[in-house]
Design a protein around this motif. Structure first.
Motif, mmCIF file in Angstrom:
data_model
loop_
_atom_site.group_PDB
_atom_site.id
_atom_site.type_symbol
_atom_site.label_atom_id
_atom_site.label_comp_id
_atom_site.label_asym_id
_atom_site.label_seq_id
_atom_site.Cartn_x
_atom_site.Cartn_y
_atom_site.Cartn_z
ATOM 1 N N ALA A 90 0.374 9.955 -8.933
ATOM 2 C CA ALA A 90 -0.422 9.249 -7.926
ATOM 3 C C ALA A 90 0.438 8.264 -7.133
ATOM 4 O O ALA A 90 0.214 8.060 -5.936
ATOM 5 N N TYR A 96 -3.208 7.917 -2.310
ATOM 6 C CA TYR A 96 -3.629 7.241 -3.535
ATOM 7 C C TYR A 96 -3.364 5.741 -3.449
ATOM 8 O O TYR A 96 -2.420 5.294 -2.797
ATOM 9 N N SER A 155 -9.295 10.445 -11.298
ATOM 10 C CA SER A 155 -9.131 9.499 -10.197
ATOM 11 C C SER A 155 -10.502 9.143 -9.631
ATOM 12 O O SER A 155 -11.469 9.894 -9.792
#
Length: 351
Positions: A90, A96, A155
């Motif tokens: 990420a 992200y 996530s």
């Protein structure tokens, strides 16, 4: 995917039969590397980026050679440059963002990232790691990569509104990364999808992700899929449709209670079998690991069996991890000798 396992057999291999031995990925970091990380994060320490790179390179070199001394047929550097399996990627994917850790269980925290804009591929994630390891290693190098389904599932999605859509977008990025690794010489890639067997209704999503990942890859790339924990009966036989060469599972921790899921005669890929438990510091005796390997022979013939730990071993004491891997390799070589001599059949039964 159709690849030949024989290219991983060392030239001086002592047995006619060959069980490919490898590791899943992570390995305990030397204590001094953790101390170096603390120094890097302390602005007053004077420990700069060059010092950190030297420390990481030393650790990677050390672990790679430790794997080779143990006799593994395919090695990696123990993920010395990585920490958590989602955070590492990420941090390298555009789109992200990190907003602080969330509690997972007990006193364990995970810096769960958020997808705040469309994801994109900005720079290579693992090429430096692979090229360094391949330069150090005398044996083939395997590259583990966290899979797109797990990257999406673990996530917070603030952009796509669909975990499936996010997973497919990430799969395209993984494809770009794998193609770059292949250009650099990598020929053994493992996609880690621990989220799969916990949400098995999405096996079709994972299948589509894998189709995207293999798009444009040459036939000589060996692709493995690693899934740890969960109810495997929910994803077999559907996994036979995946474009993979090897399906790697954690079964030693459960005393092979789920081995019959795969021993139905319908299992098609090579089997990557966990034969040492990464959740205990007990070092399994060689004879016990031999018995575990024979469980795998109930599912596939020797030429389709890969032997590895259940999962990454990074949470074990380093000496324990080393001895587990050494015993695992000895056990594999002993089973090969028993197969050569006819002491056991190809299905693992004693004659």
């Amino acid at each position: 995917m159709t690849t030949d396992r024989e290219r991983f057999r060392p030239a001086d291999h002592p047995h006619d039969h060959f069980l490919l031995t490898t590791v899943v990925g992570s390995y305990p970091k030397p204590t001094w590397l953790n101390r170096a990380r603390d120094l890097r994060e302390d602005d007053a320490s004077g420990f700069d980026a060059d010092d950190w790179e030297e420390a990481v390179a030393d650790a990677s070199r050390l672990v790679t050679r430790e794997h080779e001394r143990a006799g593994l047929d395919a090695v990696c550097d123990g993920e010395m440059r990585r920490e958590e399996m989602v955070e590492f990627f990420a941090e390298r994917i555009e789109g992200y963002e990190f907003n602080g850790p969330v509690k997972v269980w007990g006193h364990n925290y995970f810096d769960k990232p958020s997808v705040v804009s469309e994801v994109s591929y900005d720079e290579p994630w693992l090429r430096e790691e692979y090229e360094f390891t391949a330069d150090v290693a005398e044996r083939p190098v395997k590259v583990p990569i966290t899979g797109p389904y797990t990257l999406a599932s673990w996530s917070f999605d603030e952009t796509y509104g669909s975990e499936e859509t996010l997973a497919y977008e990430l799969a395209d990025l993984v494809n770009e990364e794998v193609r770059g690794l292949v250009d650099a010489g990598a020929r053994y890639v493992q996609i880690d999808e621990p989220a799969l067997a916990t949400t098995p209704d999405d096996h079709a999503v994972v299948g589509e992700c894998l189709e995207r990942i293999v798009d444009g890859l040459p036939d000589d790339v060996r692709l493995g899929l690693h899934v740890c924990y969960g109810d495997y009966s929910r994803i077999h036989p559907e996994l036979n449709d995946y474009p993979i060469d090897e399906f790697d599972v954690e079964l030693a921790n459960g005393d092979y209670e789920q081995i019959d899921v795969f021993a139905d005669g319908a299992f098609e890929p090579d089997l990557g079998l966990g034969v040492v438990d990464v959740h205990t510091t007990d070092v399994e005796p060689v004879a016990e690991i031999e018995a575990n390997i024979r469980e795998g022979l109930r599912v596939v013939p020797p030429e389709k069996l890969t032997v590895s730990p259940d999962c990454g071993v990074k949470l074990l004491p380093r000496d324990v991890a080393r001895r587990k891997v050494e015993n695992m390799v000895r056990a594999a070589r002993n089973v090969e000798a028993d197969l050569d001599s006819g002491a056991i059949d190809a299905d693992g039964r004693t004659r």
